[in-house]
Enzyme design. Structure first.
Site, PDB file in Angstrom:
ATOM      1  N   HIS A 107      -9.175  40.876 -35.422  1.00 34.25           N
ATOM      2  CA  HIS A 107      -9.124  41.148 -36.616  1.00 34.25           C
ATOM      3  C   HIS A 107      -9.798  42.507 -37.047  1.00 34.25           C
ATOM      4  CE1 HIS A 107      -8.302  36.743 -37.287  1.00 34.25           C
ATOM      5  NE2 HIS A 107      -7.346  37.152 -37.560  1.00 34.25           N
ATOM      6  N   SER A 319      -8.710  33.089 -33.188  1.00 30.53           N
ATOM      7  CA  SER A 319      -9.716  32.089 -34.154  1.00 30.53           C
ATOM      8  C   SER A 319      -9.680  30.747 -33.251  1.00 30.53           C
ATOM      9  CB  SER A 319      -9.112  31.960 -35.286  1.00 30.53           C
ATOM     10  OG  SER A 319      -8.849  33.155 -35.863  1.00 30.53           O
TER      11      SER A 319
END
Ligand code: PAF
Length: 397
Positions: A107, A319
């Site tokens: 990210h 994640s």
């Protein structure tokens, strides 16, 4: 460093984006092309709502700028993208990174790219329930707001949008985005100039090597009355078996997943109206579908793909990695070397299964559309955690 603005309410987010000079005027505020919501509608601004600014307020839509720039690009029907569009030139460029939080270096790389390419960088964090077909997966999805906030602040992000599910999907919510099929004329012809996402040339999506569907012969392409501007013939969307890219690969084992993704991404892009939106190539199928949706809906946002960020072991940052045990993480590090090193997909499947991976799919696709190189896609399950990855196949692989 400017303070990170945190906005949880969609309307407030949209007003903020409009105040940047780019957002679309909301239909609930202006009536727009769609009838304004009636009294009692859940979309109607309540008393004290900030919707409906007074003339002269800072969020009043800016008048058409010198040179005819329209501050509401969608209304102008702009089919260009990002700041290259004449209708958007002169406005501050806004980069947008939609995420589901639990932010990691992947990210961060998207955000850094946006910061480098735009004057304003916006991020959203929303664990979108409609893209989860397994309630346990949704429940277990990592949520790490404090760490996420610290990262966004340290990177210098301007604002983060953090809505709740009931704000993104009101009680009256009843529309979704679904990849429809192939547009055909009265006979078997297809629209010329098809592009990514395998709309016309799709493979089987099954394990192993997928075969590209043959090109439509040029003679038949011309024969359906689509070639000339005079054509008034009927067009219809058809959905031949297995033709929708969104029902292949991840879409095959996660029914409804891409409808959820496309719906929320469209909502976020409409609310934010960014010049550019950044998506990681780890979710390459998602990226291709979003590109195609943006094209089909004439969204004036450039969809920017960003390379997969990997650990030194080659494991793609995700994640979900943090849901693995230390032992599971060690095993997960075997995935990429096998995907990269195996001569063919069936061999890679065998090797992974021997190591205890449950392979959902592992397939080489050479039919992703013009300009798209052959790619190997995989989804595996380890300790109940689903991991996906993909890579471009070397020439001759
Ligand atoms: O890739 C993701 O994190 C999600 O699918 C996205 C694009 C933020 C939509 O929820």
């Amino acid at each position: 460093m400017a303070e990170l603005k945190v906005i949880t309410d969609p309307r407030e987010w949209q007003e903020y984006c409009i105040s940047l000079g780019r957002g679309h005027s909301a239909s609930w505020r202006t009536g727009g092309n769609i009838a304004a919501p009636g009294p009692g509608s859940s979309m109607e601004p309540g008393p004290g709502s900030s919707i409906g600014p007074e003339p002269g307020s800072s969020i009043e839509p800016t008048p058409v700028a010198p040179g005819g720039h329209n501050p509401h690009p969608l209304r102008a029907g702009v089919s260009g993208s990002g700041s290259s569009s004449p209708a958007l030139r002169g406005l501050p460029s806004v980069g947008f990174v939609p995420t589901m939080g639990a932010l990691h270096p992947g990210h961060a790389s998207l955000i850094r790219r946006s910061l480098a390419e735009n004057e304003v960088t916006l991020v959203s964090i929303f664990v979108n329930p409609t893209q989860f077909n397994d309630p346990k997966d949704l429940h277990d999805y990592p949520r790490t707001w404090d760490a996420d906030r610290a990262l966004l602040e340290s990177l210098g992000v301007d604002a983060v949008f953090l809505p709740r599910a009931e704000q993104m999907y009101s009680r009256d919510f009843r529309f979704e985005v679904r990849e429809a099929g192939i547009l055909r004329a009265g006979d078997d012809s297809e629209l010329p100039g098809d592009s990514p996402a395998g709309r016309r040339r799709t493979g089987t999506g099954d394990q192993g090597e997928a075969q590209a569907a043959p090109e439509t012969p040029a003679s038949s392409r011309q024969g359906g009355g689509l070639a000339g501007p005079d054509n008034q013939g009927p067009l219809r969307l058809e959905e031949p078996e297995g033709s929708r890219f969104s029902t292949q690969l991840c879409g095959a084992s996660r029914p409804g997943h891409f409808e959820g993704v496309l719906t929320v991404v469209l909502k976020l892009l409409v609310l934010t109206a960014p010049s550019r939106a950044y998506f990681g190539e780890k979710d390459y199928q998602q990226y291709l579908l979003i590109c195609r949706m943006a094209e089909d809906f004439f969204l004036p946002t450039e969809i920017v793909p960003c390379p997969v960020v990997r650990e030194t072991s080659g494991l793609a940052m995700s994640s979900r990695n943090r849901l693995l045990s230390p032992r599971g993480l060690e095993r997960a590090r075997e995935l990429y070397p096998i995907l990269r090193g195996s001569k063919d997909a069936p061999r890679a499947v065998r090797e992974l299964e021997q190591l205890g991976f449950q392979v959902d799919y592992l397939v080489d696709r050479r039919d992703l559309g013009p300009g798209e190189p052959a790619r190997r896609f995989a989804a595996v399950v380890l300790e109940g955690i689903r991991l996906i990855d993909n890579l471009v196949l070397e020439e001759g692989a």
